[in-house]
Write a protein that holds these residues in place. Structure first.
Motif, PDB file in Angstrom:
ATOM      1  N   LEU A 297      44.107  47.182  29.747  1.00  0.00           N
ATOM      2  CA  LEU A 297      44.548  47.162  31.131  1.00  0.00           C
ATOM      3  C   LEU A 297      46.064  47.165  31.236  1.00  0.00           C
ATOM      4  O   LEU A 297      46.604  47.153  32.324  1.00  0.00           O
ATOM      5  CB  LEU A 297      43.990  45.935  31.857  1.00  0.00           C
TER       6      LEU A 297
ATOM      7  N   LEU B  23      39.481  37.630  33.017  1.00  0.00           N
ATOM      8  CA  LEU B  23      39.694  38.357  34.276  1.00  0.00           C
ATOM      9  C   LEU B  23      38.787  37.806  35.365  1.00  0.00           C
ATOM     10  O   LEU B  23      39.198  37.599  36.505  1.00  0.00           O
ATOM     11  CB  LEU B  23      39.400  39.840  34.088  1.00  0.00           C
TER      12      LEU B  23
ATOM     13  N   ILE C  63      40.525  33.816  43.019  1.00  0.00           N
ATOM     14  CA  ILE C  63      41.048  34.542  44.171  1.00  0.00           C
ATOM     15  C   ILE C  63      39.983  34.682  45.250  1.00  0.00           C
ATOM     16  O   ILE C  63      40.227  34.452  46.435  1.00  0.00           O
ATOM     17  CB  ILE C  63      41.564  35.917  43.720  1.00  0.00           C
TER      18      ILE C  63
ATOM     19  N   ILE D  63      38.506  45.510  41.930  1.00  0.00           N
ATOM     20  CA  ILE D  63      37.894  44.895  40.746  1.00  0.00           C
ATOM     21  C   ILE D  63      36.955  45.895  40.077  1.00  0.00           C
ATOM     22  O   ILE D  63      36.940  46.031  38.849  1.00  0.00           O
ATOM     23  CB  ILE D  63      37.122  43.627  41.129  1.00  0.00           C
TER      24      ILE D  63
ATOM     25  N   ALA E  18      30.803  42.633  42.122  1.00  0.00           N
ATOM     26  CA  ALA E  18      31.952  43.233  41.431  1.00  0.00           C
ATOM     27  C   ALA E  18      32.263  42.464  40.153  1.00  0.00           C
ATOM     28  O   ALA E  18      32.558  43.060  39.108  1.00  0.00           O
ATOM     29  CB  ALA E  18      33.161  43.237  42.360  1.00  0.00           C
TER      30      ALA E  18
ATOM     31  N   PHE F 142      45.580  44.403  35.982  1.00  0.00           N
ATOM     32  CA  PHE F 142      44.891  43.258  36.565  1.00  0.00           C
ATOM     33  C   PHE F 142      45.884  42.327  37.239  1.00  0.00           C
ATOM     34  O   PHE F 142      45.600  41.745  38.285  1.00  0.00           O
ATOM     35  CB  PHE F 142      44.088  42.502  35.512  1.00  0.00           C
TER      36      PHE F 142
ATOM     37  N   PHE G 206      46.587  43.430  40.569  1.00  0.00           N
ATOM     38  CA  PHE G 206      45.553  42.945  41.487  1.00  0.00           C
ATOM     39  C   PHE G 206      45.866  41.521  41.942  1.00  0.00           C
ATOM     40  O   PHE G 206      45.814  41.203  43.128  1.00  0.00           O
ATOM     41  CB  PHE G 206      44.198  43.001  40.781  1.00  0.00           C
ATOM     42  N   VAL G 207      46.228  40.663  40.962  1.00  0.00           N
ATOM     43  CA  VAL G 207      46.485  39.261  41.298  1.00  0.00           C
ATOM     44  C   VAL G 207      47.647  39.153  42.277  1.00  0.00           C
ATOM     45  O   VAL G 207      47.560  38.461  43.295  1.00  0.00           O
ATOM     46  CB  VAL G 207      46.774  38.449  40.026  1.00  0.00           C
TER      47      VAL G 207
END
Lengths: 493, 108, 145
Positions: free
Chosen positions: A187, B68, B75, A174, B35, A130, A133-134
């Motif tokens: 994760l 999350l 974001i 996501i 999502a 994750f 992703f960030v």
């Protein structure tokens, strides 16, 4: 625990935030940016030595232990990439001192470059999907801003396409993370690797792996590269060179990481899909590179070819090939940036992107011409230069694992690279000199220094193979043995 | 939940495929919400207290998907805001938000 | 045409303070309860946006001559430096510590974590970014971020 691991992320972030405070003082901004990259490079080299001595360095953020908290992992592979990206960024930075307009410089240009590097380094160092992703998003946001900074029509058009494609692929990211979390319940990459190995990677996980492959393929322009030539040719040279050197490579890094650490149990499915994609990417990229007559488009398609070639290393999944792929990845980051910078300098001189409209520049700019010549030979992989060793190992790997077709495509794509870069060289530098000194739009004053810097790095990579190779080989063997990574993160089992 | 997510994704996809830039932006943000919901659903819909020290429930819900999602929302917020500014600039520049008119000459 | 917005303006004058108080409450509730820097920051910026809506942008920039971009930068710096403090104390990055205070007036033991400084930074960054985006869109000049 090693707090230094955070420094390659924090230093550019801190510098970026500082630079936001005083956009008007351009000289201080330049100085601070250069210092920041040098500092990052220094810490990364220091870390690399530590990793060589003590094994993989990790940092549990906030003191939360690995499978629960966020963890940063510095192994040889990621550190090599951090160092390379700093060199590339430094080159582009120095190049932009001369080439970027004053308005852009004042409009937080340097700050956003710092944020971009924050994202890039973060993606390399994180040990958590994750978080990956960030950091991807940090990098992408900075790149959106850099791409559209200035607001020319062409940039806006390319920017909208680029932003849209990346937003959609981020959403898919996501979704993939959600599926992965539902199936494995974790994760953290090391923990994921353990869980996937316990489950033996059933079909469900393979499907998720393919979803991840698609996402990273979009980000790294593997097969899904239709967005790349347009958006990379829109912004000013320094920015597009930075993108060429870094952005797609982060996607490649993610593919490497995911498919060596986590999803390595079903190479029959995942890795053969990767092999197909690599082959197709090289073929289509070659067609594009040969067909266009616009310098930046040709170079952009060369990026695509190189991505396909690097990914062969993961497709054949063998240590020698992987070593070669990493070597070629590092080399490609440097040389591709260099070619973009040189191409940009040519375009700046003539004032057009079309190859047909330029010729004979070698008379007034011999240095520029020969640098372009060396860089393109390095890209092709002519022996003493930096591309050779990587290509050799990758091809050797394809032969040993009987991926003959991939090997042949790889060789043919080298020919296409050679043809397309020589097309630029012959059109641009040979022939009648139509351009007198007075007609030139800009001077190359100050632009040649960063190019020289990069070409020295490239030559060093080529001639100093003996010196660099142990690190690359160590990185590859770490990638092939996920147990090392897992043990470093989760502690001895 | 699965149906809701499906509807979100189909609406989002439809909107992204339309011509108007503003609709495309709305489409991306709707897909984004889809999502996020998927992330929440996939984390497991359980009965349990909010994962806070103040709420004294015996079983707590899994806090990770929520953390999350919070991050992803931030974001999303950032990218959507930027995309809107970009679209606004494009509108000023081209006097249109029709994607076909934005395309411009093929060979520049 | 001049719009008659006396009611909105009058209400705004009062409501802004309520919102700001609520924001501060949310901000300090953050450690163990819902709240924190991000939400606090958003609520603060919602108060500012309400002011923008009720009055026009010139009036607000006159009364609050703040460069929001600078606020963003400062916020990020504050947050990062609290993280960097871990280098001094040799603990992992972003570790937190607790302080116990005795407040004489309310006669209560209160408990402050170092996270609060981090949260101040987050709140500043959030207010800064939100306001930068809103102001730059509404100013009709449309310079990006």
């Amino acid at each position: 625990m090693n707090n230094i691991v955070i420094l390659p992320i924090v230093i550019p972030f801190l510098t970026g935030a500082l630079l936001v405070l005083f956009p008007k003082y351009v000289m201080i901004q330049r100085l601070l940016s250069v210092l920041s990259f040098l500092a990052v490079m220094g810490t990364a080299v220091h870390l690399l030595q530590q990793v060589g001595g003590e094994g993989i360095q990790i940092l549990n953020l906030g003191g939360w232990e690995a499978p629960f908290g966020i963890v940063l992992v510095a192994d040889t592979f990621s550190l090599l990439l951090v160092i390379t990206s700093c060199i590339v960024a430094l080159g582009c930075l120095i190049y932009s001192f001369q080439s970027i307009e004053w308005e852009r410089e004042r409009f937080y240009y340097y700050a956003f470059i710092q944020f971009l590097i924050t994202g890039v380094n973060g993606s390399f160092l994180t040990g958590d999907i994750f978080n990956l992703f960030v950091f991807f998003e940090v990098m992408l946001l900075a790149s959106y801003v850099l791409l559209s900074l200035g607001g020319l029509k062409k940039q806006l058009r390319a920017g909208i396409m680029y932003v849209l494609i990346n937003i959609v692929s981020s959403m898919l990211f996501i979704v993939a993370v959600a599926y992965l979390y539902a199936v494995t319940g974790t994760l953290n990459m090391a923990h994921l690797s353990v869980r996937v190995a316990e489950a033996g990677q059933p079909d469900l996980l393979t499907a998720i792996a393919l979803l991840f492959l698609v996402i990273f393929a979009v980000k790294s322009a593997l097969l899904f590269f239709y967005w790349l030539p347009e958006s990379y040719s829109a912004p000013p040279t320094a920015i597009s060179a930075l993108f060429a050197g870094l952005l797609t490579k982060v996607g490649v890094y993610a593919i490497f990481r995911m498919f060596t650490l986590i999803f390595y149990h079903e190479p029959g499915i995942t890795h053969s899909v990767i092999a197909w994609m690599a082959g197709l990417t090289m073929i289509l990229g070659s067609i594009g590179a040969v067909a266009y007559g616009n310098i930046q488009k040709v170079l952009a398609y060369n990026i695509v070819i190189a991505i396909g070639f690097i990914v062969i290393g993961i497709a054949v999944f063998q240590e020698a090939a992987l070593t070669g792929a990493i070597y070629y990845l590092i080399h490609d980051m440097v040389v591709k940036t260099l070619l973009f910078l040189l191409g940009g300098a040519m375009v700046g001189l003539v004032g057009t992107y079309q190859l047909k409209e330029m010729s004979g520049m070698i008379r007034n700019h011999p240095y520029l011409g020969w640098m372009f010549f060396i860089a393109s030979f390095a890209l092709v992989g002519v022996p003493p230069l930096s591309g050779f060793f990587g290509k050799l190992l990758v091809l050797q790997g394809t032969l040993e694992t009987q991926f003959y077709v991939l090997g042949v495509i790889g060789l043919l794509s080298s020919l296409a690279v050679l043809y397309s870069t020589m097309k630029i060289f012959m059109n641009g530098f040979w022939g009648e000199n139509q351009l007198s000194k007075e007609d030139e739009k800009t001077s190359t004053h100050g632009l040649l220094l960063p190019c020289t810097l990069l070409i020295c790095v490239s030559l060093f990579l080529g001639i100093g193979v003996e010196w660099v190779n142990p690190y690359v080989a160590a990185a590859a063997s770490d990638l092939m043995n996920p147990a090392v990574y897992i043990e470093a993160v989760l502690g001895p089992a | 939940m699965a149906f809701v997510i499906g509807i979100f994704f189909s609406i989002g996809t439809y909107l992204i495929l339309t011509k108007s830039l503003l609709r495309i932006i709305l489409g991306t943000s709707i897909i984004g919400h889809g999502a996020l919901l998927l992330l929440l659903t996939m984390g497991g819909l359980k009965q349990g207290g909010a994962p806070l020290l103040g709420a004294e429930a015996a079983p707590y819900a899994d806090p990770l998907p929520q953390a999350l999602i919070l991050t992803a929302i931030v974001i999303n917020f950032g990218t959507t805001a930027f995309f809107l500014v970009l679209a606004y600039r494009a509108y000023q520049e081209f006097k249109s938000d029709d994607m076909k008119k934005l395309r411009g000459p093929e060979h520049e | 045409m001049k719009i008659n917005d006396v009611i909105l303006q009058t209400v705004t004058k009062i409501v802004t303070f309520i919102i700001l108080t609520f924001a501060i409450y949310l901000f300090f509730a953050g450690h163990h309860n819902p709240g924190g820097g991000f939400i606090g920051g958003l609520v603060i910026s919602s108060a500012l946006i309400l002011m923008l809506l009720a009055f026009d942008i010139e009036t607000v920039t006159q009364t609050l001559p703040i460069n929001y971009k600078v606020i963003t930068g400062l916020g990020v710096l504050v947050s990062l430096f609290t993280g960097m403090a871990s280098f001094v104390f040799h603990v992992p990055f972003l570790s937190q510590a607790h302080l116990h205070f005795y407040m004489p007036i309310v006669n209560e033991e209160i408990n402050i974590a170092t996270t609060i400084i981090f949260e101040i930074g987050v709140a500043m960054a959030v207010v800064g970014t939100t306001m930068t985006v809103i102001v730059s869109i509404s100013r009709n000049k449309g310079d990006e971020e």
